[in-house]
Design an enzyme around this catalytic site. Structure first.
Site, PDB file in Angstrom:
ATOM      1  N   GLY A 237       0.888   3.281  -4.960  1.00 47.91           N
ATOM      2  CA  GLY A 237       0.665   3.413  -3.534  1.00 47.91           C
ATOM      3  C   GLY A 237       1.836   3.150  -2.625  1.00 47.91           C
ATOM      4  N   PRO A 273       2.942   2.990 -10.121  1.00 53.03           N
ATOM      5  CG  PRO A 273       5.188   2.372 -10.254  1.00 53.03           C
ATOM      6  CD  PRO A 273       3.842   2.083 -10.850  1.00 53.03           C
ATOM      7  NE  ARG A 275       3.265   9.041  -1.776  1.00 54.95           N
ATOM      8  CZ  ARG A 275       2.486  10.077  -1.438  1.00 54.95           C
ATOM      9  NH1 ARG A 275       3.029  11.174  -0.994  1.00 54.95           N
ATOM     10  NH2 ARG A 275       1.171   9.975  -1.526  1.00 54.95           N
ATOM     11  NE  ARG A 311       2.622  15.086  -0.491  1.00 56.86           N
ATOM     12  CZ  ARG A 311       2.966  14.502   0.621  1.00 56.86           C
ATOM     13  NH1 ARG A 311       4.003  14.937   1.302  1.00 56.86           N
ATOM     14  NH2 ARG A 311       2.297  13.460   1.063  1.00 56.86           N
ATOM     15  CE1 TYR A 315      -3.528  15.209   0.772  1.00 53.39           C
ATOM     16  CE2 TYR A 315      -1.369  15.974   0.074  1.00 53.39           C
ATOM     17  CZ  TYR A 315      -2.650  15.581  -0.228  1.00 53.39           C
ATOM     18  OH  TYR A 315      -3.059  15.550  -1.536  1.00 53.39           O
ATOM     19  CB  CYS A 342      -2.470  36.608   2.860  1.00 55.96           C
ATOM     20  SG  CYS A 342      -1.305  37.813   2.242  1.00 55.96           S
TER      21      CYS A 342
HETATM   22  N1  LLP Z   1      -3.080   4.913  -9.536  1.00 54.49           N
HETATM   23  C1  LLP Z   1      -4.197   5.566  -9.143  1.00 54.49           C
HETATM   24  C2  LLP Z   1      -5.488   5.138  -9.685  1.00 54.49           C
HETATM   25  C3  LLP Z   1      -4.103   6.633  -8.234  1.00 54.49           C
HETATM   26  O1  LLP Z   1      -5.218   7.254  -7.841  1.00 54.49           O
HETATM   27  C4  LLP Z   1      -2.828   7.028  -7.732  1.00 54.49           C
HETATM   28  C5  LLP Z   1      -2.699   8.153  -6.810  1.00 54.49           C
HETATM   29  C6  LLP Z   1      -1.691   6.331  -8.184  1.00 54.49           C
HETATM   30  C7  LLP Z   1      -1.854   5.272  -9.068  1.00 54.49           C
HETATM   31  C8  LLP Z   1      -0.301   6.672  -7.743  1.00 54.49           C
HETATM   32  O2  LLP Z   1      -0.133   6.484  -6.367  1.00 54.49           O
HETATM   33  P1  LLP Z   1       1.324   6.628  -5.715  1.00 54.49           P
HETATM   34  O3  LLP Z   1       2.178   5.474  -6.194  1.00 54.49           O
HETATM   35  O4  LLP Z   1       1.888   7.926  -6.117  1.00 54.49           O
HETATM   36  O5  LLP Z   1       1.043   6.558  -4.262  1.00 54.49           O
HETATM   37  N2  LLP Z   1      -1.564  14.278  -3.466  1.00 54.49           N
HETATM   38  C9  LLP Z   1      -1.366  13.195  -2.523  1.00 54.49           C
HETATM   39  C10 LLP Z   1      -1.355  11.841  -3.204  1.00 54.49           C
HETATM   40  C11 LLP Z   1      -2.615  11.540  -3.995  1.00 54.49           C
HETATM   41  C12 LLP Z   1      -2.563  10.204  -4.673  1.00 54.49           C
HETATM   42  C13 LLP Z   1      -3.692  10.041  -5.625  1.00 54.49           C
HETATM   43  N3  LLP Z   1      -3.686   8.837  -6.394  1.00 54.49           N
HETATM   44  C14 LLP Z   1      -0.082  13.455  -1.754  1.00 54.49           C
HETATM   45  O6  LLP Z   1       0.557  14.483  -1.961  1.00 54.49           O
HETATM   46  O7  LLP Z   1       0.293  12.657  -0.884  1.00 54.49           O
END
Ligand code: LLP
Length: 413
Positions: A237, A273, A275, A311, A315, A342
């Site tokens: 996150g 992690p 992103r 994205r 979003y 399109c």
């Molecule tokens: N763990 C779980 C259980 C998750 O659901 C997620 C992301 C992560 C870890 C990794 O989160 P990160 O560190 O990447 O924030 N498609 C969206 C993001 C969806 C995230 C879903 N879950 C975007 O493009 O912003």
């Protein structure tokens, strides 16, 4: 990383225009160094605290990237049998895999148990019952954590916020304790952790610390009742800077603060992690096809579209637009950068003040390493882009561009 040298954008010293010309566009380019640096920042920041960094495969599941991380010692957080298949193909260690997700099928559970996945993060009693049944049939014991929903607001885009009571995710933290107790009745399950993940692109991590506090309180109640909980998994996150105004905390600082809360408990910590490891390690290269003016707007039409990077459409996400040749002398205009798909929703940037880049020239969309290629589709029967990895001063194609034959593979007329 990506920066201008002599007015040309490069990736760790490799000229991006050369890659664009030789690999074609659209094309994702990733920096191996940036990925490994971010992974090592996480790993090192835990110091002597027992921990495992489980890279969230969903952020970018390209084999070359999984393989880089596997060689660096990373664990993996997966959400499907397909992601497990990728991790194994990339040489990942299944015992360092956690299997998350709201709805695992019996086939996926069996595949994971057969391969020796370390831990299931489960989100419902129905799923626990199924894991128990499958494990029993296979003569195995499955380790699990419940993903609890701590009712904490992650303060992020509503589509990627997951930790509030009315979200579909997790088991309400108030009832989780009773679920752990009932799960003692399952002979083929062992409760070994508690997990949570409250959302994504979080720029202020105070809510993650708040959730960690609630999780730790639950763990101590469970331990007092004799359950063998030995770890907490605090999910992923942490946000990244998509533009200069975003001020994400440094990985080191986040993990140092998190570790300080957990140290005393003696528990092993896991994080997931995605992103923050790959997001700023990738760009999407695209070529300008046309410029066109309507009475009220000017459009720059490029060869990448929402099917390649969804994205912005999904979003309203901001991705920086960087011309591969920096030409300060050019006039500037406010334009929409759009693709050939399109749909009016097919845009990569809206009302952006940019230098007047001309057809045939290239631009890079920044911060495209996470949730870029993985969310690409074949909409409008567009082959998905190529992917390139820059490593040790050279580059190579790690996924070839799809062909028209790829588009119809598996179909019959
Ligand atoms: N763990 C779980 C259980 C998750 O659901 C997620 C992301 C992560 C870890 C990794 O989160 P990160 O560190 O990447 O924030 N498609 C969206 C993001 C969806 C995230 C879903 N879950 C975007 O493009 O912003």
């Amino acid at each position: 990383m990506f920066r201008y040298q002599n007015n040309r954008l490069d990736c760790d010293g490799v000229d991006l225009e050369q890659i664009a010309r030789e690999a074609g566009t659209p094309c994702y380019v990733y920096s191996a160094r940036a990925i490994l640096d971010a992974y090592r920042d996480y790993d090192a920041a835990f110091g002597s605290l027992p921990h495992m960094v489980c890279y969230a495969v969903k952020a970018n599941s390209t084999l070359a990237i999984l393989s880089l991380l596997a060689r660096a010692g990373s664990g993996f957080d997966i959400v499907s049998g397909g992601e497990l298949h990728r991790v194994l193909a990339a040489g990942g260690d299944p015992s360092r895999v956690v299997f998350s997700g709201v709805g695992k099928t019996a086939t996926e559970i069996e595949f994971a148990l057969e391969k020796g996945v370390g831990n299931f993060n489960s989100e419902s009693e129905g799923e626990l019952a199924l894991i128990d049944e499958v494990a029993g049939r296979m003569g195995k014991v499955a380790h699990f954590s419940l993903r609890v929903n701590p009712d904490v607001d992650a303060v992020t885009h509503p589509y990627i916020s997951t930790g509030l009571r009315d979200h579909k995710f997790g088991i309400d933290i108030e009832v989780a304790e009773a679920v752990y107790h009932r799960a003692r009745g399952f002979k083929h399950l062992r409760a070994s952790g508690v997990s949570c993940h409250i959302g994504s692109q979080i720029l202020d991590y105070a809510p993650i610390l708040e959730a960690a506090g609630k999780v730790l309180a639950l763990v101590s109640r469970l331990q007092s009742a004799g359950l063998p909980i030995d770890h907490v998994d605090l999910g992923g996150g942490l946000g990244i800077a998509y533009q200069a105004a975003d001020q994400p905390p440094a990985i080191q600082k986040f993990i140092a603060d998190l570790s300080a809360r957990i140290e005393e408990s003696g528990l092993r910590v896991m994080v997931e992690p995605g992103r923050s490891i790959v997001g700023n390690a990738g760009v999407l290269l695209t070529r300008v096809l046309y410029r066109k003016k309507s009475p009220s707007k000017e459009f720059v039409i490029v060869d990448a579209a929402m099917n390649d990077l969804i994205r912005p459409s999904l979003y309203e996400a901001h991705h920086e637009i960087m011309p591969l040749r920096h030409a300060p002398e050019l006039n500037r205009s406010v334009v929409d950068v759009v693709g050939p798909v399109c749909e009016s929703g097919d845009f990569l940037a809206l009302d952006r003040d940019l230098p007047d880049i001309q057809p045939g020239e290239y631009i890079a969309l920044g911060s495209a390493g996470a949730y870029g290629f993985v969310m690409a589709s074949n909409y409008n029967s567009r082959p998905r882009p190529a992917e390139v990895l820059v490593e040790n001063g050279t580059w190579r194609i790690v996924r070839r561009r799809e062909t028209y034959d790829d588009l119809i593979r598996g179909e019959s007329a």
